[in-house]
Motif scaffolding. Structure first.
Motif, PDB file in Angstrom:
ATOM      1  N   LEU A 142       0.827  -1.202   0.000  1.00 61.73           N
ATOM      2  CA  LEU A 142       0.000   0.000   0.000  1.00 61.73           C
ATOM      3  C   LEU A 142       0.869   1.263   0.000  1.00 61.73           C
ATOM      4  O   LEU A 142       0.534   2.255  -0.659  1.00 61.73           O
ATOM      5  CB  LEU A 142      -0.932   0.000   1.223  1.00 61.73           C
ATOM      6  CG  LEU A 142      -2.061  -1.023   1.196  1.00 61.73           C
ATOM      7  CD1 LEU A 142      -2.822  -1.022   2.520  1.00 61.73           C
ATOM      8  CD2 LEU A 142      -3.022  -0.725   0.040  1.00 61.73           C
ATOM      9  N   THR A 143       1.991   1.221   0.716  1.00 63.05           N
ATOM     10  CA  THR A 143       2.912   2.365   0.725  1.00 63.05           C
ATOM     11  C   THR A 143       3.489   2.596  -0.664  1.00 63.05           C
ATOM     12  O   THR A 143       3.604   3.741  -1.118  1.00 63.05           O
ATOM     13  CB  THR A 143       4.042   2.138   1.740  1.00 63.05           C
ATOM     14  OG1 THR A 143       3.483   1.983   3.046  1.00 63.05           O
ATOM     15  CG2 THR A 143       5.016   3.306   1.750  1.00 63.05           C
ATOM     16  N   VAL A 144       3.841   1.522  -1.340  1.00 64.63           N
ATOM     17  CA  VAL A 144       4.359   1.639  -2.709  1.00 64.63           C
ATOM     18  C   VAL A 144       3.297   2.220  -3.636  1.00 64.63           C
ATOM     19  O   VAL A 144       3.585   3.100  -4.466  1.00 64.63           O
ATOM     20  CB  VAL A 144       4.844   0.265  -3.221  1.00 64.63           C
ATOM     21  CG1 VAL A 144       5.155   0.330  -4.722  1.00 64.63           C
ATOM     22  CG2 VAL A 144       6.063  -0.182  -2.443  1.00 64.63           C
ATOM     23  N   LEU A 145       2.050   1.765  -3.490  1.00 70.03           N
ATOM     24  CA  LEU A 145       0.967   2.284  -4.328  1.00 70.03           C
ATOM     25  C   LEU A 145       0.728   3.768  -4.072  1.00 70.03           C
ATOM     26  O   LEU A 145       0.520   4.548  -5.014  1.00 70.03           O
ATOM     27  CB  LEU A 145      -0.319   1.484  -4.075  1.00 70.03           C
ATOM     28  CG  LEU A 145      -0.373   0.079  -4.679  1.00 70.03           C
ATOM     29  CD1 LEU A 145      -1.653  -0.636  -4.225  1.00 70.03           C
ATOM     30  CD2 LEU A 145      -0.327   0.142  -6.204  1.00 70.03           C
ATOM     31  N   LEU A 146       0.755   4.185  -2.823  1.00 71.93           N
ATOM     32  CA  LEU A 146       0.549   5.594  -2.497  1.00 71.93           C
ATOM     33  C   LEU A 146       1.697   6.444  -3.037  1.00 71.93           C
ATOM     34  O   LEU A 146       1.469   7.560  -3.541  1.00 71.93           O
ATOM     35  CB  LEU A 146       0.431   5.763  -0.981  1.00 71.93           C
ATOM     36  CG  LEU A 146      -0.895   5.318  -0.368  1.00 71.93           C
ATOM     37  CD1 LEU A 146      -0.794   5.237   1.155  1.00 71.93           C
ATOM     38  CD2 LEU A 146      -2.023   6.275  -0.770  1.00 71.93           C
TER      39      LEU A 146
ATOM     40  N   LEU B 218       8.931   9.801   5.613  1.00 70.20           N
ATOM     41  CA  LEU B 218       7.542  10.263   5.688  1.00 70.20           C
ATOM     42  C   LEU B 218       7.375  11.327   6.770  1.00 70.20           C
ATOM     43  O   LEU B 218       6.670  12.317   6.582  1.00 70.20           O
ATOM     44  CB  LEU B 218       6.611   9.077   5.958  1.00 70.20           C
ATOM     45  CG  LEU B 218       6.427   8.083   4.802  1.00 70.20           C
ATOM     46  CD1 LEU B 218       5.671   6.852   5.265  1.00 70.20           C
ATOM     47  CD2 LEU B 218       5.700   8.748   3.629  1.00 70.20           C
ATOM     48  N   ALA B 219       8.036  11.132   7.908  1.00 72.90           N
ATOM     49  CA  ALA B 219       7.945  12.114   8.987  1.00 72.90           C
ATOM     50  C   ALA B 219       8.567  13.441   8.578  1.00 72.90           C
ATOM     51  O   ALA B 219       8.004  14.510   8.831  1.00 72.90           O
ATOM     52  CB  ALA B 219       8.631  11.575  10.243  1.00 72.90           C
TER      53      ALA B 219
ATOM     54  N   PHE C  53      -0.953  15.640  -3.397  1.00 73.42           N
ATOM     55  CA  PHE C  53       0.336  15.023  -3.065  1.00 73.42           C
ATOM     56  C   PHE C  53       0.507  14.951  -1.555  1.00 73.42           C
ATOM     57  O   PHE C  53       0.925  13.924  -1.018  1.00 73.42           O
ATOM     58  CB  PHE C  53       1.463  15.841  -3.698  1.00 73.42           C
ATOM     59  CG  PHE C  53       2.834  15.246  -3.506  1.00 73.42           C
ATOM     60  CD1 PHE C  53       3.343  14.326  -4.405  1.00 73.42           C
ATOM     61  CD2 PHE C  53       3.623  15.620  -2.430  1.00 73.42           C
ATOM     62  CE1 PHE C  53       4.612  13.770  -4.234  1.00 73.42           C
ATOM     63  CE2 PHE C  53       4.884  15.081  -2.241  1.00 73.42           C
ATOM     64  CZ  PHE C  53       5.375  14.149  -3.151  1.00 73.42           C
ATOM     65  N   ALA C  54       0.172  16.051  -0.865  1.00 76.15           N
ATOM     66  CA  ALA C  54       0.274  16.068   0.599  1.00 76.15           C
ATOM     67  C   ALA C  54      -0.639  15.015   1.214  1.00 76.15           C
ATOM     68  O   ALA C  54      -0.267  14.358   2.207  1.00 76.15           O
ATOM     69  CB  ALA C  54      -0.084  17.456   1.129  1.00 76.15           C
TER      70      ALA C  54
ATOM     71  N   THR D  82      -1.392  10.113   4.322  1.00 77.46           N
ATOM     72  CA  THR D  82      -1.985   8.775   4.389  1.00 77.46           C
ATOM     73  C   THR D  82      -0.918   7.707   4.580  1.00 77.46           C
ATOM     74  O   THR D  82      -1.085   6.766   5.370  1.00 77.46           O
ATOM     75  CB  THR D  82      -2.794   8.493   3.111  1.00 77.46           C
ATOM     76  OG1 THR D  82      -3.787   9.509   2.935  1.00 77.46           O
ATOM     77  CG2 THR D  82      -3.475   7.130   3.192  1.00 77.46           C
ATOM     78  N   SER D  83       0.188   7.852   3.871  1.00 75.85           N
ATOM     79  CA  SER D  83       1.289   6.891   4.018  1.00 75.85           C
ATOM     80  C   SER D  83       1.868   6.918   5.426  1.00 75.85           C
ATOM     81  O   SER D  83       2.185   5.872   6.000  1.00 75.85           O
ATOM     82  CB  SER D  83       2.393   7.199   2.999  1.00 75.85           C
ATOM     83  OG  SER D  83       1.956   6.958   1.690  1.00 75.85           O
ATOM     84  N   PHE D  84       2.016   8.118   5.991  1.00 72.33           N
ATOM     85  CA  PHE D  84       2.554   8.222   7.348  1.00 72.33           C
ATOM     86  C   PHE D  84       1.626   7.533   8.340  1.00 72.33           C
ATOM     87  O   PHE D  84       2.077   6.767   9.202  1.00 72.33           O
ATOM     88  CB  PHE D  84       2.736   9.689   7.731  1.00 72.33           C
ATOM     89  CG  PHE D  84       3.240   9.870   9.144  1.00 72.33           C
ATOM     90  CD1 PHE D  84       4.587   9.752   9.429  1.00 72.33           C
ATOM     91  CD2 PHE D  84       2.360  10.138  10.184  1.00 72.33           C
ATOM     92  CE1 PHE D  84       5.058   9.894  10.736  1.00 72.33           C
ATOM     93  CE2 PHE D  84       2.813  10.285  11.484  1.00 72.33           C
ATOM     94  CZ  PHE D  84       4.167  10.167  11.771  1.00 72.33           C
TER      95      PHE D  84
END
Length: 343
Positions: free
Chosen positions: A14-18, A75-76, A102-103, A108-110
């Motif tokens: 999911l992180t890769v997709l985001l 991400l942080a 983009f933000a 969402t990834s974080f």
């Protein structure tokens, strides 16, 4: 398996997709598929869109490589960067939908990768510092870094290196902008000859503007927004053509020729542009355009135009309305034409 457990077990894909979605958003912004915006920014001279793409590629690389601590640290730090960029948009009252999207992918990834920090037997100070959680340092997993520290470092970095602008660089003293027609209302068209949506709109816009002019419905004003670096040169020759003393038809012929030359990318300097216009039978009379550039700046600021193509209709009856995008502009002008003529 509940939703939270499923998300946790699928964090990496999911992180890769985001991250891929973030790259797609920046590419879409780069190629200006909907409307061209003059909200610009760079970090140490590198376009912010390029930085965003490289950033997401690093996220993908660390995630695929299993270095999730590095992913969380990036991400942080990105949260700190986005805090400053969103504040910049709020301060300038200019919002970029691509930047905000983009933000959203970054936030969402974080959240997706957030690990609840251990708070047992820790002081209040340590709990506050660790509120965002901690992450293992990539390739040296004995060390852990508070993610709040990474966010603060990201914010400090962007404040020291970011350079942004929301207003195109025209300048000098005020002067009346060329306008055409004698109607009681006003139609202001904001375009850029190199903007793909503007190029697509122009053939459909021309007959509508010609009707408005012929019926005496409104004064028509063209504002060339310098989104692309070549535009100031083309804008100057539009003004030269308007200064040649011809009528509205001659000005429309000049605009049509400038759009065609820009689309074909056949003239990149003043000599070749002047030659191409002469070959198309366009008359022009050079003069100092700087006062008009400044007046265009005032119109852009006054109407808070953020991208092209845009159109502002100052209707004597209905008031002022702003429209962006080809379909919205054509529909608004069609409604304007259908209203009873103001005296």
């Amino acid at each position: 398996m509940n939703a939270f457990a499923w998300l946790k077990s699928n964090r990496r894909p999911l992180t890769v997709l985001l991250a891929a979605a973030g790259i797609a958003i920046m590419l879409l912004y780069t190629y200006c598929d909907t409307a061209c915006s003059y909200l610009k920014g760079d970090i140490l001279g590198i376009d912010l869109k390029v930085v965003g793409i490289v950033y997401m590629l690093l996220i993908i690389g660390l995630t695929v490589g299993g270095e999730m601590g590095g992913t969380r640290m990036l991400l942080a730090s990105g949260l700190g960067v986005e805090a400053h960029l969103v504040y910049f948009q709020h301060k300038e009252d200019v919002y970029c939908p691509f930047c905000l999207a983009f933000a959203a992918t970054l936030i969402t990834s974080f959240l997706l990768n957030h690990e609840k920090p251990a708070t047992a037997d820790r002081s209040l100070k340590d709990r506050l510092i660790g509120i965002f959680g901690e992450a293992e340092v990539p390739f040296y997993r004995k060390a852990r870094v508070p993610l709040l520290l990474m966010a603060v470092l990201g914010y400090i970095f962007i404040t020291l290196t970011f350079s942004g602008s929301v207003t195109p660089a025209y300048g000098a003293d005020k002067s009346p902008v060329p306008s055409f027609g004698k109607g009681p209302c006003q139609v202001i068209v904001f375009t850029d000859y190199f903007c793909p949506p503007c190029q697509g709109l122009e053939p459909n816009l021309e007959p509508v503007l010609e009707q408005i002019h012929a019926r005496g419905r409104a004064q028509i004003v063209f504002v060339d927004m310098p989104i692309y670096k070549e535009t100031p040169l083309y804008a100057r020759y539009y003004l030269y053509a308007a200064n040649a003393g011809g009528g509205f038809k001659d000005v429309m012929d000049a605009r049509r020729a400038l759009f065609a030359i820009a689309r074909g990318k056949t003239a990149k300097d003043e000599e070749s542009l002047a030659k191409a216009l002469k070959e198309k039978g366009i008359a022009f009379k050079p003069y100092d355009p700087k006062p008009v550039f400044n007046a265009w700046n005032d119109l852009i600021r006054q109407h808070r135009v953020q991208g092209t193509p845009s159109c502002v209709i100052n209707d004597c009856r209905a008031g002022i309305s702003r429209h962006t995008g080809g379909d919205d502009i054509l529909q608004a002008l069609s409604r304007f034409m259908m209203r009873p003529k103001s005296s």
